[in-house]
Design a protein around this motif. Structure first.
Motif, mmCIF file in Angstrom:
data_model
loop_
_atom_site.group_PDB
_atom_site.id
_atom_site.type_symbol
_atom_site.label_atom_id
_atom_site.label_comp_id
_atom_site.label_asym_id
_atom_site.label_seq_id
_atom_site.Cartn_x
_atom_site.Cartn_y
_atom_site.Cartn_z
ATOM 1 N N GLN A 232 18.210 7.848 115.715
ATOM 2 C CA GLN A 232 17.846 7.353 116.852
ATOM 3 C C GLN A 232 18.292 6.887 117.583
ATOM 4 O O GLN A 232 18.086 6.556 118.891
ATOM 5 N N ALA B 105 19.124 -1.649 117.924
ATOM 6 C CA ALA B 105 19.009 -1.663 119.717
ATOM 7 C C ALA B 105 19.879 -1.949 120.725
ATOM 8 O O ALA B 105 20.936 -1.671 119.707
ATOM 9 N N SER C 105 17.534 0.113 111.987
ATOM 10 C CA SER C 105 17.233 0.095 113.310
ATOM 11 C C SER C 105 18.126 -0.286 114.452
ATOM 12 O O SER C 105 19.274 0.398 113.886
ATOM 13 N N ARG D 175 10.891 6.475 121.621
ATOM 14 C CA ARG D 175 10.580 5.327 121.004
ATOM 15 C C ARG D 175 10.354 5.249 119.353
ATOM 16 O O ARG D 175 9.895 6.651 119.781
ATOM 17 N N TYR E 139 24.508 1.418 120.620
ATOM 18 C CA TYR E 139 23.841 0.558 120.199
ATOM 19 C C TYR E 139 23.898 -0.466 119.185
ATOM 20 O O TYR E 139 25.229 -0.008 118.303
ATOM 21 N N LEU F 118 16.428 6.743 121.421
ATOM 22 C CA LEU F 118 16.746 5.545 122.341
ATOM 23 C C LEU F 118 16.872 6.450 123.504
ATOM 24 O O LEU F 118 16.124 5.981 124.838
ATOM 25 N N TRP G 282 15.397 -6.907 118.366
ATOM 26 C CA TRP G 282 15.291 -5.762 116.966
ATOM 27 C C TRP G 282 14.561 -4.153 117.536
ATOM 28 O O TRP G 282 13.550 -4.568 118.287
ATOM 29 N N GLY G 283 15.300 -3.301 116.919
ATOM 30 C CA GLY G 283 14.297 -2.786 117.067
ATOM 31 C C GLY G 283 13.600 -1.803 116.838
ATOM 32 O O GLY G 283 13.252 -2.894 115.402
ATOM 33 N N THR G 284 12.984 -0.791 116.675
ATOM 34 C CA THR G 284 12.096 -0.366 115.481
ATOM 35 C C THR G 284 12.506 0.208 114.265
ATOM 36 O O THR G 284 13.227 0.756 114.748
#
Ligand code: ZN
Length: 503
Positions: free
Chosen positions: A258, A225, A223, A267, A17, A262, A232-234
């Motif tokens: 995170q 991804a 965040s 989420r 990530y 994921l 881009w992630g949350t």
């Protein structure tokens, strides 16, 4: 609610990530009075002693802008390479919270005073440019104290107290742009940024930047991804992280957490989280409000802020030497490589060495003391270098005593022992402990004669021309004097004594 703390090991998480970080830093300005009234802004008064109708939000009271707070904010913006608005307004941010007496906070929303700058930070020997989105000015809130519970939090408390001394203290918020592309270094970059920002604010003399007292507080956005996805992630926002080390740990933990969310097909929820100092973890807070939840509108009780270009240029011209420029200057003056300079910064020794050099020590000597002997002792005691009970002036004095031959390295370390034990100044300790080097020939000769008499076999070797054997007798002299002899002079005297016809 308890949360399963499923984590992916850090190295694995960052191999799959890509983290993006962002930092929002709140800085309490060191003005004499509060943002919109004349109440004192100093820390540490009796609860609710530094208040007035304005900062208590009493009906009919009207705010007036503190010009010094505007000036400080512009200086921060200029030092961060921002554009300074020629006209901007304050806004009301509406939300209900007991430590906010007016039920709204006067802040800045879509018209911040400073925008679009940057700050370069050093990570190891390489430079990372952090974009600055905005620098805006607002007022701080009061403080709630929850009494009776085990944790000091509101849950389980018998009652709560509110202290409004902090309400209305000018607060600058420095918001970075999202920082992508730092990969596994994300936690270190976050820490380096806050460190550099703190040093910058200190150089500007606009705040006492004490993280422990809350005059500098950090919200850390993280965040993730999937690597290579370009998406881009949350993000989550870990609130009020209050030490440099915690900034690094909070980002690291969020990456591990995170990644597990994921990996499990879940989420990441956009929310604020709290950093737990003891466990190094984060726990969920409230789900993050959107800007519309705050019903911002321009503050009707204040005139717009319109700093003249002349004033801004005067402030720019009067900026002090900033930390990056100072480091470059010192590095040149001290003749250090990038690597040496990075080592000095990482050890937290830069200011200490600079102060020791200012007190008269040679740069190389000052650096050796702080990075060598003193770093070792700080490590042994588990404290920061700057927290050692020895001043740069005292280190400079010890260094001077070595340079003049009054102390050798071993005696200098004993003198430092005394300083660290609180026995007084280096000179007092030399006198009290009898630590000065014995270089007086008469005193040394007496010892030399004694050790020669004690070891006739070696003495004979030296008489026969094997001067290398003198080392054993020099050792004996050092032992006899408790390390206080001038070893080079002792050697000369031994050879003179035993080879009278010689050199
Ligand atoms: Zn007030």
């Amino acid at each position: 609610m308890t949360e399963a703390a499923a984590l992916v090991p850090y190295d694995e998480a960052v191999s799959r990530y890509e983290p993006v970080i962002g930092l929002e830093t709140h800085v309490e300005l060191g003005t004499r009075t509060k943002m919109f009234c004349g109440s004192p802004a100093a820390f540490g008064a009796e609860p609710n002693a530094s208040v007035c109708p304005v900062c208590l939000g009493l009906p009919g009271s009207l705010p007036v802008i503190n010009k010094t707070a505007i000036e400080y904010t512009i200086r921060i913006g200029l030092a961060l390479n921002c554009s300074i608005a020629s006209w901007c307004r304050f806004a009301r941010k509406n939300y209900f919270y007991p430590d906010m007496p007016k039920d709204f906070q006067i802040s800045q929303y879509d018209e911040p005073l400073c925008t679009d700058g940057w700050l370069d930070v050093m990570v190891g020997e390489s430079q990372v440019r952090i974009g600055i989105e905005r620098v805006h000015l607002e007022e701080d809130t009061g403080k709630s104290l929850h009494v009776g519970g085990a944790t000091g939090r509101i849950h389980g408390a018998d009652y709560s107290l509110v202290d409004y001394n902090r309400a209305g203290i000018p607060l600058v918020e420095v918001v970075t742009k999202p920082v992508p592309g730092t990969g596994a270094l994300a936690p270190v970059v976050a820490r380096a940024y806050v460190t550099e920002l703190r040093d910058l604010l200190r150089a500007l003399d606009v705040s006492d930047v004490r993280m422990e007292e809350g005059s500098l507080r950090c919200d850390v956005n993280t965040s993730l991804a999937p690597r290579g996805s370009g998406a881009w992630g949350t993000r989550t926002e870990t609130k009020n992280v209050n030490s440099l080390r915690s900034v690094e740990r909070a980002v690291r933990f969020e990456i591990e957490r995170q990644a597990a969310v994921l990996d499990g097909g879940g989420r990441v929820i956009q929310e604020t989280r709290h950093f737990q100092e003891d466990s190094g973890t984060t726990t969920p807070g409230r789900s993050k409000e959107e800007a519309q939840d705050y019903r911002y509108f321009p503050e009707p009780d204040l005139v717009p802020v319109a700093p003249s270009r002349e004033w801004v240029e005067q402030l720019r011209a009067a900026l002090p030497e900033l930390p990056a420029a100072r480091r470059a200057r010192l590095q040149g003056e001290w003749g250090l490589s990038d690597r040496d300079m990075a080592a000095l910064r990482n050890a937290g020794a830069l200011d200490l060495v600079a102060a020791t050099v200012s007190a008269g020590a040679q740069p190389a000597e000052a650096r050796n003391w702080w990075l060598g002997e003193l770093s070792r002792r700080a490590n042994e005691s588990g404290i920061e270098l700057a927290a050692l009970p020895v001043t740069p002036a005292q280190v400079a004095r010890v260094s001077a005593l070595v340079a003049s031959g009054e102390l050798n390295d071993k005696l200098a370390r004993l003198v430092l022992d005394g300083v660290l034990a609180g026995e007084g100044s280096p000179d007092e300790i030399v006198a009290a402990r009898g630590l000065a080097v014995v270089s007086d020939d008469a005193e040394l000769l007496a010892v030399v004669d004694k050790v020669i008499a004690a070891d006739p076999a070696i003495a004979d070797k030296i008489r026969a021309g094997k001067t290398a054997a003198a080392g054993a007798l020099v050792g004996a002299v050092m032992k006899e004097t408790g390390g206080r002899a001038d070893a080079a002079r002792a050697r000369e005297l031994i050879i003179e004594r035993l080879t009278p016809a010689g050199s």
